[in-house]
Structures are given as structure tokens and as C-alpha cells.
Design a protein around this motif. Structure first.
Motif, PDB file in Angstrom:
ATOM      1  N   ASP C 191      41.955  38.777  37.406  1.00  0.00           N
ATOM      2  CA  ASP C 191      41.115  39.952  37.565  1.00  0.00           C
ATOM      3  C   ASP C 191      39.663  39.543  37.816  1.00  0.00           C
ATOM      4  O   ASP C 191      39.176  38.560  37.253  1.00  0.00           O
ATOM      5  CB  ASP C 191      41.136  40.810  36.285  1.00  0.00           C
ATOM      6  N   HIS C 192      38.993  40.295  38.651  1.00  0.00           N
ATOM      7  CA  HIS C 192      37.553  40.149  38.845  1.00  0.00           C
ATOM      8  C   HIS C 192      36.973  41.552  38.855  1.00  0.00           C
ATOM      9  O   HIS C 192      37.712  42.520  38.776  1.00  0.00           O
ATOM     10  CB  HIS C 192      37.250  39.466  40.183  1.00  0.00           C
ATOM     11  N   CYS C 227      30.261  38.863  39.499  1.00  0.00           N
ATOM     12  CA  CYS C 227      31.576  39.229  38.994  1.00  0.00           C
ATOM     13  C   CYS C 227      31.441  39.672  37.547  1.00  0.00           C
ATOM     14  O   CYS C 227      30.810  38.995  36.746  1.00  0.00           O
ATOM     15  CB  CYS C 227      32.520  38.038  39.091  1.00  0.00           C
ATOM     16  N   GLN C 229      34.117  40.735  35.502  1.00  0.00           N
ATOM     17  CA  GLN C 229      35.332  40.697  34.688  1.00  0.00           C
ATOM     18  C   GLN C 229      35.693  39.232  34.499  1.00  0.00           C
ATOM     19  O   GLN C 229      35.829  38.496  35.486  1.00  0.00           O
ATOM     20  CB  GLN C 229      36.465  41.442  35.398  1.00  0.00           C
ATOM     21  N   TYR C 230      35.811  38.822  33.252  1.00  0.00           N
ATOM     22  CA  TYR C 230      36.056  37.418  32.963  1.00  0.00           C
ATOM     23  C   TYR C 230      37.279  36.919  33.736  1.00  0.00           C
ATOM     24  O   TYR C 230      38.358  37.484  33.638  1.00  0.00           O
ATOM     25  CB  TYR C 230      36.275  37.223  31.468  1.00  0.00           C
ATOM     26  N   CYS C 231      37.069  35.843  34.549  1.00  0.00           N
ATOM     27  CA  CYS C 231      38.155  35.413  35.417  1.00  0.00           C
ATOM     28  C   CYS C 231      38.430  33.924  35.281  1.00  0.00           C
ATOM     29  O   CYS C 231      39.153  33.349  36.083  1.00  0.00           O
ATOM     30  CB  CYS C 231      37.832  35.761  36.864  1.00  0.00           C
ATOM     31  N   HIS C 235      33.497  32.034  35.823  1.00  0.00           N
ATOM     32  CA  HIS C 235      33.177  33.448  35.943  1.00  0.00           C
ATOM     33  C   HIS C 235      31.661  33.656  36.063  1.00  0.00           C
ATOM     34  O   HIS C 235      31.192  34.532  36.790  1.00  0.00           O
ATOM     35  CB  HIS C 235      33.753  34.159  34.722  1.00  0.00           C
ATOM     36  N   MET C 238      30.115  33.338  39.803  1.00  0.00           N
ATOM     37  CA  MET C 238      30.792  34.049  40.871  1.00  0.00           C
ATOM     38  C   MET C 238      29.848  35.183  41.269  1.00  0.00           C
ATOM     39  O   MET C 238      30.052  36.340  40.953  1.00  0.00           O
ATOM     40  CB  MET C 238      32.129  34.577  40.361  1.00  0.00           C
TER      41      MET C 238
HETATM   42 CU1  CUA Z   1      35.511  36.627  38.995  1.00  0.00          CU
HETATM   43 CU2  CUA Z   1      34.638  36.831  36.903  1.00  0.00          CU
END
Ligand code: CUA
Ligand code: HEA
Ligand code: HEA
Ligand SMILES: [Cu+2]
Lengths: 557, 198, 356
Positions: C191-192, C227, C229-231, C235, C238
Motif C-alpha cells: 500500500d502507498h 507517500c 502510507q507506510y510501505c 517509505h 518516496m
Molecule cells: Cu510508499 Cu510509503
């Protein structure tokens, strides 16, 4: 064997052998000892989780800092969040519930003492397992590592493709095990409250603390189990090759989000309800008045319990739900403000016309009211789905929930510590150290978490190990970090107070606060099996009736 | 000011609280229902979303006989508990044994179905979303049946040894509650898997 | 005891007030800071909207803030009043106050008023939800597909046949020429979340779950975000850069992006390195046999100001460092260190610099 025997013999010469004392504590099924075990265990983890928070804050003290590596940072916030929620807040609240509920409903122990002990050790084992991941995380090869998937562990980040090694499994199993422990405790609390009350203690006369723990336990039964179920699915995905959250095979990442938050949102109310309970005991005593609107307080709590089961998707406003779903979860979320507001107003009503004594427990309670008010209002802002699109995933959310959790839960807990410590140990906590603790923590708290809202509004996302300079976030982060350091000093003062007062504190006597509930009728610390004769009560404030025979509560009920 | 004497003003005439075994079991059942709900939701959510076959329509056969076995075991355990209450040891042991046999038959049925699905249709938990949700939901239920059977067997052994006396009928009743719950869950699982899911 | 109570009460009050004064000061400073950000595009404040939809959110936030602010003032005043007025004093010490158990009218009042407030807040929110989420896509809208990767962004303009990475260019959409941008959000892995605060709220990019977001930027300029949302490991790096351009600039950019990569024969050595090492498994360069999709498209690398999703400026030195050891710039990114000889590395970088 022989060395053991020797140890016992030498210890016997000195007094009670320590092995025996240890053995007593490990094998105990007494609700008071288990309560203390829970509390001590949670305090240890509070310091561990706090150190992790300090590491997070030091890394963020300035842009492009390299105090820790990205991986370590990600582990730190994952472990910090998981530890604080599952191994600090839950156990400490269960600890107080364990200690107080039987005493307050006039019972000699919990309904199932052995299940009680078993639940504690399950939870304790869970915490141990989580921290064992530091050495066991990547199996026998390579360096050890702890989970780094965040405390929500969103799919598909937790799949084997993105989380190789065992770190995620430690997270999963630790929470599964401690979750079973919590369910056991919840069953025990409900059963105790429903089946062990002393004669005359009708539901309508129970102290609010018992009521709120009843609601809280009910929520644990319904809301913690979805997490267990989801953890089982996750384990099956990782080890049996199933596809619940496997997006490659048609599985859904959003399903995990729903399952997690069906647990996660009620969880935060599970944490706050016992704190409401502390407030509902402390505020009346130090205002010298009965709680204002007892039936409404009970009704509001039950209402909060129910409504909070239907708001979970407010953590998911940005995942692209339909506009109807977003609107639905907006209205349910905002509605929680109504019963919560009732509680705040009733506490104010309790203080109104009273004679407020500013003892340390009351200071923490007043600060609780002030901070919970702000925290609730930022919650309302987050609950407005459209506004939430700008706020979610940012430091504003981090500020909101620390405001509730630290400003609310932790303050309430500190209040509870100062209030019941005399009962548990027989010694008063030092008021001087208490005031120092209070003001230091108050200042540190506000410095940290008031200011933390601002970088959020300026676009700073959470869970980032570093940030670019020139975005307007630098100064705020510096101040926030300093605030966190002040908080840790305050926490040290608190721990020092706990230890020093245990040895040097003033004797408490049975009833140092001139209070009204049953736990103050027995000696401090209470004798084994609590009550020599099971008491009989005729009102909500049995000790008031004794102290004021001319004007007993029982006359009005 | 401090006192250990009980504040007796007016003792209530009768003070009857519910039996803690019943309340505890009711709580456990609430918690378990919530676990099952999540698995059921996952099942329903993924109905028809498998990317590959086999589909439920192709491979599932409705286990009418075994369902009757399990549901009738609810009746037998109910009457077994009644017999115990009235002190009729023979009737109790007989019906109790019958309950275990019926539950065992059901488990056997599940086992046979799994065997058929795995060896004839090649459906395993990792084949597709249907396999994933089917085995986990039915498996979760079967696990509960197994646990129930173990407890029932323990009671049977104590019963044969003459240790189960009418005074314990309350406790036996609590176990029977659990068994009724396992049966009730099967009704849900059956509806979801064999009726709605096809 | 009695005296003590008074002193304590007064002291508490004094300290509470002083803390509040300090807080107010801090908040005021914050306000100033919010009101005049040094350079609007550098501070991605949500109170500095530059697009129609961000403006809707901004106005809603103002409304919600003032209502919650009002509630705060009322309840806080009550709290302070109660704490001061009803504190223990020598005059009342030792006497228990009147025992009041509740009042139905009052409790009804503080149930009904909040319900009304909730309804108002809900209606205001629902209006904005509807306006943003249910907005129909106009025919003149620009369609872009944004794909989140660990830890970079891929952008595709399906109607225009352009593929690019990390830096998004979109046209301004003013009243005279409305041309909003509609983004289709996909994810290649975890998820992002797409968040450029000045252009609008965030929406997640989730594998197997298509989302939509749109902007109607009113002004040209560079807007930053990242970004949300922890990805995974990177992260934090990004980052998002959205360049809002006038119609002409945008069309020119599109034209340039449509071209295949420039073939500069002088740098054929570097090109050979690119084509004979693993680069082309992961990277595409239009007009060569490099068609990899795992990493960013490099066809017009030099048209970007930054590399690695904003982690570093796009300079020859940074490029060289990046290819030699990506971890030095972005620890944990999914591009491996390529272990090239110095000569190859230099040639490769010179080649990349021709990808205008
Ligand atoms: Cu992509 Cu956080
Ligand atoms: C103890 C914990 C606790 C409590 C009590 C609350 C209480 C509330 N929370 Fe909070 N919340 C968390 C802990 C808590 N929260 C955590 C841990 C997270 C983040 C988790 C994570 O992402 O990691 C979170 C995140 C969170 C989000 C998601 C943010 C996001 O990620 O996008 C939202 C959104 O709606 C929200 C809303 C609310 C609301 C509306 C309340 C309400 O209950 C507040 C009610 C109180 C009041 C409103 C004040 C008093 C009322 C009055 C004075 C009456 C008058 C008022 C009105 C009529 C409005 N919270
Ligand atoms: C009970 C819950 C709880 C509590 C009490 C806290 C307390 C604190 N938290 Fe935490 N926090 C969470 C629950 C909690 N937190 C959760 C759930 C998350 C989300 C995680 C995620 O995103 O997955 C989070 C995330 C989180 C972040 C965001 C990380 C990120 O997104 O990148 C930050 C950043 O500042 C932070 C800071 C703090 C601070 C400064 C405290 C302070 O209040 C702590 C004060 C206490 C102490 C400091 C302990 C005392 C220490 C000593 C006595 C020892 C002294 C030692 C030294 C000074 C080295 N927390
Ligand atoms: Cu919530």
C-alpha cells in the motif's frame, strides 16, 4: 539440587527464603498479587516502550539525521506502538481491574482464580516472545531483527514476499497469545462482577469502576477476537500457503484493514473505559460529592461501547470507500462525541458545588479532563471524513492519539497510582515528588504533543525515519523531542517515588482519602481473602453510610 | 474512621446471583462467536472471487447425514444432562456415549470430505481463495468439535469411574452449553458453505 | 490542612494559567508561521490550498475547527471556573458540601446540544464528501494512471502514450479552461498513499483495488508531498513532486516525453554498458531493447530534477553515486548496487546524461 538447598538454608538464616517468596509469586492465584504482577510488568514495558519513543524522537530531532538506520527506526515505531498498546496499557489496566474489582464488589477473589493466573502468564509470555524477536527474528542465520511492519501490520507488507524471516511471526504469535490471555481475563472480570457481588450490591449500586470494567470486558470479548481471527489467517497465509491477504491470488488487502480496525478501534475504547472508571472514583472523592448522574454515566458507557463497534472504518477514510460508506462512518464517529461529552459534563457536574482538594490524584484527574477534551475534539476533526483526507497518516493523527493515550490514559493511570498505591502497599506516595512529577510531566506532555499537531498540518507524514529540510517542520520536531526528554525525566521521578515511598513512605491507614467504596474498609494492604466477613451494602457509597449515619445514601435509593 | 465491620443496614431478603460456570461459558461463547463471525465474513467476502478452479459448485457435496448426526447429538447431550440431574446414572452414561459417537461420526464425515477434495479434486488450502476460506472455516469448526469431544470423553471416563454425581450436573450442563454452541455454529457454517456459497 | 488547600489551589491555578499563556503564545507563533510560509511550494501546508478540491477541504476544515474551537472554549471555561470557584478553602474545610446526585433537565440539555452539533458537522462533511468523491469526470479531463512501487512512482498517460516516473506534470485548470486531472491509483506491491496537501487530500494506492483522485489546480508551480502510507524501509523517501504547468508548457512537455530516447552515437560505449548489464531488465529506455518495468522509465531521465523519487538532485555526481551504490542515497531501495568498473560507470553516466 544441593546448591538450591544451600541457598534455602542461607536465606532462611536471613529471613524468608527468596526462592520461597519467588515461588509464592509465580504460583499465586490471588487476585491482588496477580494485579500487582500485571502492574509491575506493565511498568517495565512502559520504560522499554518509552526508550523506544526516545530513540524515535532523537532520530527526528533534525532533518536528515542518521542516529539510527531506516530499518531500525521502522522497528522502533512498530515495537513502540505494539509494546505500548498491548504490553503497557492493556496489562496495567487489567492489573488495576484485577486488584480493585473483587475488593469493590465485596468478593474474596475473582471467579476463576486459576484462569486468572493462566491469563497473566499468557500475556507475560506474549511480551517475552515479542522481544525475543530481536534475537530470533531472522531465524538462525543472519542478524536478529524485530518486526517492522507498523502496529497495524497492513497486508500485503506482512506477506512472506515483503517480510521474509520470522519477525512478523513473532509479532503475530505474541499478540495472539497475549490476546488469549486478555480474553481469559475479560471472562473472569465479567463473571466476577455478575456472580460474586456481596449481598445488597445490586447492579445499580455497583461502583462505576466495576460497571466500566464490565463494559470494557464485554468489548474485549467481541473486539479482541477479530484480531485473533485475523492473526490466525495471517499465520495460515504465511505458513500454510492460504491466500486471505495475498493480492497476487485475488486476496484483498483491504480485508485485513477492516479486520484490524474492527479490533483496533474498539481497542482504544477498551483502553479508555477503565480510565473513565478511575476518574469516576477519584473525582467524587476529592470533590467530596457523589458522582453526578450515576445512571446516565452507566448508560453513556454502555452506549459508547455499542457505538464504538460501528466506527472502525474512520481509520480507513483514505482507502477509497464509497461516499456512502464514508458518510456513514462519519456520522457514527461523530456520535461517539455525545455519550463521551455526557461523561465529561457529569464529571464537571460532580465537581460543581463541591470542595475540591488538590491532592496529586486530583491534579492528574483535572489535567485528564482538560487534555481529554482537546484530544476528543481533534478526534472529531479526524472523524469528519473529508477533513480526514488531509489529516490521516500525518503527524496530526500521531498527536491526536498520543493526546488521548498519554494525556488521557497515562494521566488517568498516574492518578490511579497515587490514589490506590496506599491501599496496595500500605504507604502513601510522597506528595512533593508527586507534584514535581505532575508538573514536569504536564509540561513535557504539552511541549511534545501540542506542538506535534503542527508538522502534521504542514504535511509531515508519520512513520518516516527522516525528512527533508526546508519544509517548515524542523523547529517543531526539535521542540517535540525536547518535550519527550522532559517526559522521560518526569517518568523517572515517578518511578523513584514508587520505590522511595515503598520503603520510606508515610503509613496510609485503611482510608487515607476519606473515601466511600468497599476497598477502603479493609486494611492496607488488604488481608488475604479481603473480607473477614462478607460485607452487606445498602447504597452506592457503603462507607458514607457508616460515616454519616444521620444522612445515609441508602435513604435516597 | 476505619472499620472492618460490614455496613449492615438492611440485608436483602434473598441474594441470588447467576452460576459462574454458566456466565463464564456464555462469555466464552460470545468470544468464539466473534471469531467465527470473522471467518464467515471472510468466506462470504471471497465467494466467487477465486482466480482459478475448482469452484464450490463443482466439488462440494452436501453432508446431510453427518449434519443430522451432529444436530441430534445436541438432543442426546441435553437428555443425558437431564438424566444426571435426576440421578439416573445408566441413562446418563448411555446418552453421553451416544453423543460422543455422533460427534465422532461427524468428524469422520469431515475427514472423508477433506480426503475426497484433496485427492480427487486437488483442492487444498493453497489452491485458490475457495480452498483457503473453505478449509479454514470448516477446519476451525472441526477443531472445536475435536476439543468438545476430548472434554466429553474426559467426562465419560470420570463417569465410568463413578466420579460424576448429580451434584455436578451444573458443571456438566456448562459443558453441554459448549456442545450446543458447536452445533449451532455448524448450522451457520453449513448455511454459508453449502447453501449461500454455491 | 485548610490553609494548605488554599495555597495549593492558588498555586495550581497560577501555574495552569501561566502554562496556558505560554501555550497561547506558541500557538500564535504557529499561526504566523502558517500564514506566511516562506515559499509556498516548500511548505506543504494543508492551510495553503492551490486547487479547487483542496480549497473545499480547507473551507471545511475552517468550519470544523471553529465549531470544535467553540466547544473547547465553552467547556474549558467551565472547567477553570469550577476549579477556582469550588476549591477547598479555609472557610469550607472539614464540612462536606451538599450531596447532589444528578439533575435530569441539565443532563438532557447536555445530551441534546451535542446531538445538534453532531448533525451540523455531519451535514457539512457529507456535502464535501459528495462534491469530491461523486464528481463526474468531465470530457476534457486529463487521465493519468499512477502506480505506486516500493519506493517510487510510475505515471502513465494512456491517452497520450507517455510513461514517466516520479515527477508528475499536469496542466493548470482555471475557470476559463477547466482541465482537471483524474488519477487512477494502482499499486504494484504494497500500500502507498498519494498526498500533495496543497492540491488535495490523500488517497491510498492498494494492490488489487483501483482508486481514483482528482485535482483542479488553479495556479502553476511546483507542489511537494510524499507517500503517506507506510510501505516499507524507504517509505520516508518516496517523495512526490507535482509540477502544475500552463497549457502550453504542459503540451510541450508531453511532446518531448513522447519522443523516443535520443541516440547520441558519441555515447555508444555507455549505451552498450546499459544494454549488456542488468539495467535493461528493470529499466525501460524508449527506442532501445530496454523494456524493464521493475524500475523507473529512464527514457527522459534528464527531464527530471531529482532521482530516486526525490531522494537526491539529478546531478552527474549523484547519478554516478546512485548506480555505484544506491544505498548511499536511499538505504534499502530495491535497486541493487551494480558493481561496475570506474570506466564503465563514467561511460554509463555520460550516456544517461544524453537521455534528455
Ligand atoms: Cu510508499 Cu510509503
Ligand atoms: C484511548 C484512545 C482513544 C480515544 C478515546 C479516541 C477517541 C476518539 N478518536 Fe481516536 N485514535 C486513537 C485513540 C483514541 N481515540 C488511536 C490510537 C488512533 C490511531 C491509531 C493509529 O493510526 O496508529 C486514533 C485515530 C483516530 C482516527 C483515525 C485517524 C486516521 O488515521 O485517519 C479518528 C478518525 O475519526 C479518530 C477519532 C476519534 C474520535 C471521534 C474519538 C472520540 O471518542 C472523542 C470523543 C470526545 C469528545 C468529542 C470530547 C468531549 C465531548 C464534548 C465536550 C461534547 C461536545 C462535543 C461534540 C458534540 C463534538 N481517532
Ligand atoms: C500506550 C500507548 C503509547 C504511549 C504511552 C506512547 C508514548 C510516547 N510516544 Fe508513541 N506511539 C504509540 C503509542 C504510545 N506512545 C503508538 C500506538 C504509535 C504508532 C506506532 C505505529 O505507527 O505503528 C506511536 C508512535 C509514536 C511516534 C510516531 C512514530 C512514527 O510515526 O514515525 C512518536 C514520535 O514522536 C511517538 C512518541 C512518543 C513519545 C515521545 C511518548 C512519551 O509519552 C513517552 C514517555 C515515556 C518515557 C520516555 C518512558 C520513561 C523512560 C524512562 C524512565 C527511561 C529513561 C530513558 C531514557 C531517556 C533513554 N510515538
Ligand atoms: Cu478509532
Amino acid at each position: 539440587m544441593s546448591s538450591d538447598a544451600m541457598a534455602i538454608r542461607t536465606a532462611e538464616a536471613a529471613g524468608r527464603p527468596w526462592v520461597e517468596i519467588l515461588h509464592e509469586w509465580v504460583t499465586t492465584v490471588d487476585h491482588k498479587r496477580l494485579g500487582v504482577l500485571y502492574i509491575v510488568y506493565a511498568l517495565v514495558f512502559l520504560v522499554i516502550g518509552g526508550i523506544e519513543a526516545v530513540i524515535i524522537r532523537i532520530q527526528l530531532i533534525r532533518p536528515l539525521n542518521d542516529f539510527v538506520s531506516p530499518q531500525v527506526f521502522n522497528r522502533m515505531f512498530t515495537m513502540h506502538g505494539t509494546t505500548m498498546i498491548f504490553f503497557v496499557a492493556m496489562p496495567v489496566l487489567f492489573g488495576f481491574a484485577n486488584y480493585l474489582v473483587p475488593l469493590m464488589v465485596g468478593a474474596r477473589d475473582m471467579a476463576f482464580p486459576r484462569l486468572n493466573a493462566f491469563s497473566f502468564w499468557l500475556s507475560a509470555f506474549g511480551g517475552f516472545l515479542l522481544y525475543f524477536s530481536f534475537v530470533g527474528g531472522s531465524g538462525l542465520y543472519g542478524a536478529g531483527n524485530a518486526p517492522d511492519v507498523g502496529w497495524w501490520a497492513y497486508a500485503p507488507l506482512t506477506s512472506r514476499a515483503f517480510s521474509p524471516g520470522h519477525s512478523t511471526d513473532y509479532w503475530t504469535i505474541a499478540l495472539l497469545v497475549s490476546g488469549f490471555g486478555s480474553i481469559g481475563t475479560a471472562i473472569n472480570l465479567i463473571t466476577t462482577i455478575l456472580c460474586m457481588r456481596c449481598p445488597g450490591m445490586t447492579l445499580g449500586r455497583m461502583p462505576l469502576l466495576a460497571w466500566l470494567n464490565l463494559v470494557m470486558s464485554g468489548m474485549v470479548l467481541i473486539a479482541l477476537t477479530p484480531l485473533s481471527a485475523a492473526q490466525i489467517m495471517l499465520l495460515a497465509d504465511r505458513y500454510l500457503g492460504s491466500h486471505f491477504f495475498d493480492t497476487q491470488a485475488g486476496g484483498s488487502a483491504t480485508l485485513w484493514m477492516h479486520f484490524f480496525w474492527i479490533f483496533g478501534h474498539p481497542e482504544v475504547y477498551i483502553l479508555i473505559l477503565p480510565c473513565f472508571a478511575f476518574m469516576s472514583e477519584i473525582i467524587p472523592v476529592f470533590s467530596r460529592k457523589p458522582i453526578f448522574g450515576y445512571p446516565v454515566m452507566v448508560g453513556a458507557s454502555v452506549c459508547i461501547g455499542f457505538v464504538s463497534m460501528s466506527v472502525w472504518a474512520h481509520h480507513m477514510f483514505s482507502i477509497g470507500m464509497t461516499s456512502y460508506a464514508n458518510a456513514f462512518f462519519t456520522i457514527t464517529t461523530l456520535s461517539v462525541g455525545v455519550p463521551t461529552g455526557i461523561k465529561i459534563f457529569n464529571w464537571l457536574g460532580t465537581m460543581w458545588g463541591g470542595r475540591i482538594q488538590f491532592k496529586t490524584p486530583m491534579l492528574f484527574s483535572i489535567a485528564f479532563l482538560f487534555q481529554f477534551l482537546i484530544a476528543g475534539l481533534t478526534g472529531i476533526m479526524l472523524g469528519s471524513a473529508a477533513f480526514n483526507w488531509q489529516l490521516t497518516g500525518s503527524y496530526f493523527v500521531v498527536a491526536h492519539f498520543h493526546y488521548v493515550i498519554v494525556g488521557g490514559i497515562l494521566f488517568a493511570l498516574f492518578g490511579a497510582f497515587y490514589y490506590w498505591y496506599p491501599k496496595i502497599t500500605g504507604k502513601m506516595l510522597s506528595e512533593t515528588l508527586g507534584k514535581i512529577h505532575f508538573w514536569l510531566f504536564f509540561i513535557g506532555f504539552h511541549m511534545t504533543f501540542d506542538l506535534m499537531h503542527i508538522p502534521g498540518l504542514l504535511g509531515m507524514p508519520r512513520r518516516i525515519y527522516t525528512y527533508e529540510p526546508g519544509r517548515g517542520w524542523d523547529t517543531w520536531n526539535l521542540l517535540v523531542t525536547i518535550g519527550a526528554l522532559i517526559q522521560s525525566i518526569a517518568t523517572l521521578v515517578f518511578v523513584a517515588n514508587l520505590i522511595i515511598s515503598y520503603f520510606k513512605g508515610r503509613d496510609a491507614g485503611n482510608d487515607p482519602w476519606d473515601a466511600w467504596t468497599l476497598e477502603w474498609s479493609v486494611s492496607s494492604p488488604p488481608p488475604e481473602y479481603n473480607f473477614a466477613t462478607i460485607p452487606t451494602v445498602a447504597s452506592r457509597r457503603p462507607l458514607w453510610d457508616i460515616k454519616h449515619p444521620e444522612d445515609p445514601d441508602s435513604r435516597y435509593e | 474512621m476505619s472499620t472492618t465491620t460490614a455496613p449492615i443496614t438492611q440485608a436483602p431478603p434473598v441474594w441470588n446471583l447467576p452460576y459462574r460456570g454458566t456466565v463464564g461459558m456464555a462469555c466464552l461463547i460470545i468470544a468464539e462467536s466473534s471469531i467465527f463471525t470473522i471467518f464467515v465474513v471472510a468466506y462470504l467476502f471471497y465467494v466467487g472471487k477465486s482466480l482459478t478452479g475448482p469452484t464450490p459448485r463443482e466439488v462440494l457435496e452436501t453432508p446431510i447425514f453427518y449434519t443430522i448426526c451432529l444436530l441430534s447429538s445436541s438432543l442426546t447431550i441435553h437428555f443425558a444432562a437431564r438424566f444426571l440431574e435426576r440421578g439416573k446414572r445408566g441413562g446418563f452414561l448411555g446418552l453421553w456415549l451416544l453423543t460422543i459417537v455422533l460427534g465422532g461420526l461427524f468428524l469422520f464425515g469431515t475427514g472423508m470430505e477433506w480426503h475426497r477434495l484433496i485427492y480427487e479434486h486437488g483442492l487444498t488450502i493453497s489452491t485458490n481463495l475457495f480452498g483457503t476460506t473453505y478449509y479454514s472455516l470448516v477446519g476451525l469448526h472441526a477443531t472445536h468439535v475435536t476439543v468438545g469431544l476430548l472434554m466429553l470423553t474426559a467426562v465419560l471416563l470420570f463417569g465410568l469411574a463413578g466420579r460424576v454425581v448429580p451434584e455436578q450436573s451444573k458443571r456438566v450442563g456448562v459443558l453441554a452449553m459448549y456442545w450446543h454452541f458447536v452445533d449451532a455454529v455448524w448450522v451457520v457454517v453449513f448455511t454459508v458453505v453449502y447453501v449461500v456459497g454455491r | 490542612m485548610a490553609k494548605n488547600g488554599q495555597i495549593e489551589g492558588g498555586a495550581v491555578l497560577g501555574r495552569v494559567l501561566s502554562v496556558l499563556v505560554i501555550l497561547a503564545g506558541i500557538l500564535f507563533a504557529a499561526q504566523l508561521c502558517l500564514a506566511s510560509p516562506a515559499d509556498h511550494s516548500q511548505v506543504p501546508s494543508i492551510f495553503d490550498p492551490h486547487s479547487g478540491n483542496a480549497d473545499l477541504l480547507y473551507r471545511l476544515s475552517g468550519f470544523v475547527l471553529s465549531i470544535t474551537g467553540l466547544i473547547f472554549v465553552v467547556v474549558f471555561t467551565l472547567l477553570v471556573y469550577v476549579v477556582i470557584r469550588f476549591r477547598e478553602r479555609p472557610t469550607n474545610a472539614g464540612r462536606e458540601p451538599a450531596q447532589v446526585y444528578g439533575s435530569n433537565q441539565i443532563e438532557l440539555a447536555w445530551t441534546v446540544i451535542p446531538i445538534l452539533i453532531v448533525v451540523v458537522l455531519f451535514l457539512a462533511t457529507a456535502r464535501v464528501i459528495h462534491a469530491i468523491q461523486d464528481a463526474p469526470e468531465p470530457a476534457e479531463a486529463l487521465e493519468v494512471t499512477a502506480i505506486g512501487h516500493q519506493f517510487w512512482w510510475e505515471y502513465r498517460f494512456p491517452a497520450l502514450g507517455v510513461v514517466t516516473a516520479n515527477e508528475l506534470h499536469i496542466p493548470v485548470s482555471d475557470r476559463a479552461h477547466p482541465r482537471p486531472t483524474f488519477l487512477k491509483l494502482l499499486s504494484a506491491d504494497t500500500d502507498h498513499s498519494f498526498w500533495v496537501p496543497q492540491l488535495g487530500g490523500k488517497t491510498d494506492l492498494i494492490p488489487n483495488h483501483i482508486n481514483r483522485i482528482w485535482f483542479s489546480p488553479q495556479e502553476t508551480g511546483l507542489f511537494l508531498g510524499q507517500c503517506a502510507q507506510y510501505c516499507g524501509t524507504q517509505h520516508a523517501k518516496m517523495l512526490l513532486r507535482v509540477s502544475v504547468e500552463s497549457e502550453e508548457d504542459f503540451d510541450a512537455w508531453i511532446q518531448a516525453q513522447k519522443e523516443p530516447a535520443i541516440q547520441d552515437e558519441k555515447e555508444s560505449a555507455g549505451r552498450r554498458v546499459f544494454e549488456t548489464t542488468a539495467c535493461l531488465n528493470c529499466h525501460a529506455v524508449g527506442g532501445t531493447n530496454g523494456t524493464g518495468r521493475f524500475g523507473p522509465d529512464l527514457t527522459h531521465l534528464m527531464s527530471r530534477q531529482t532521482i530516486a523519487a526525490g531522494a537526491a538532485e539529478n546531478t552527474p555526481a549523484n547519478l554516478r553515486l546512485w548506480i555505484q551504490n544506491p544505498d548511499a542515497i536511499k538505504f534499502g531501495s530495491l535497486m541493487p548496487a551494480m558493481k561496475l568498473s570506474d570506466a564503465d560507470l563514467d561511460a554509463l553516466v555520460r550516456y544517461l546524461e544524453t537521455l534528455k
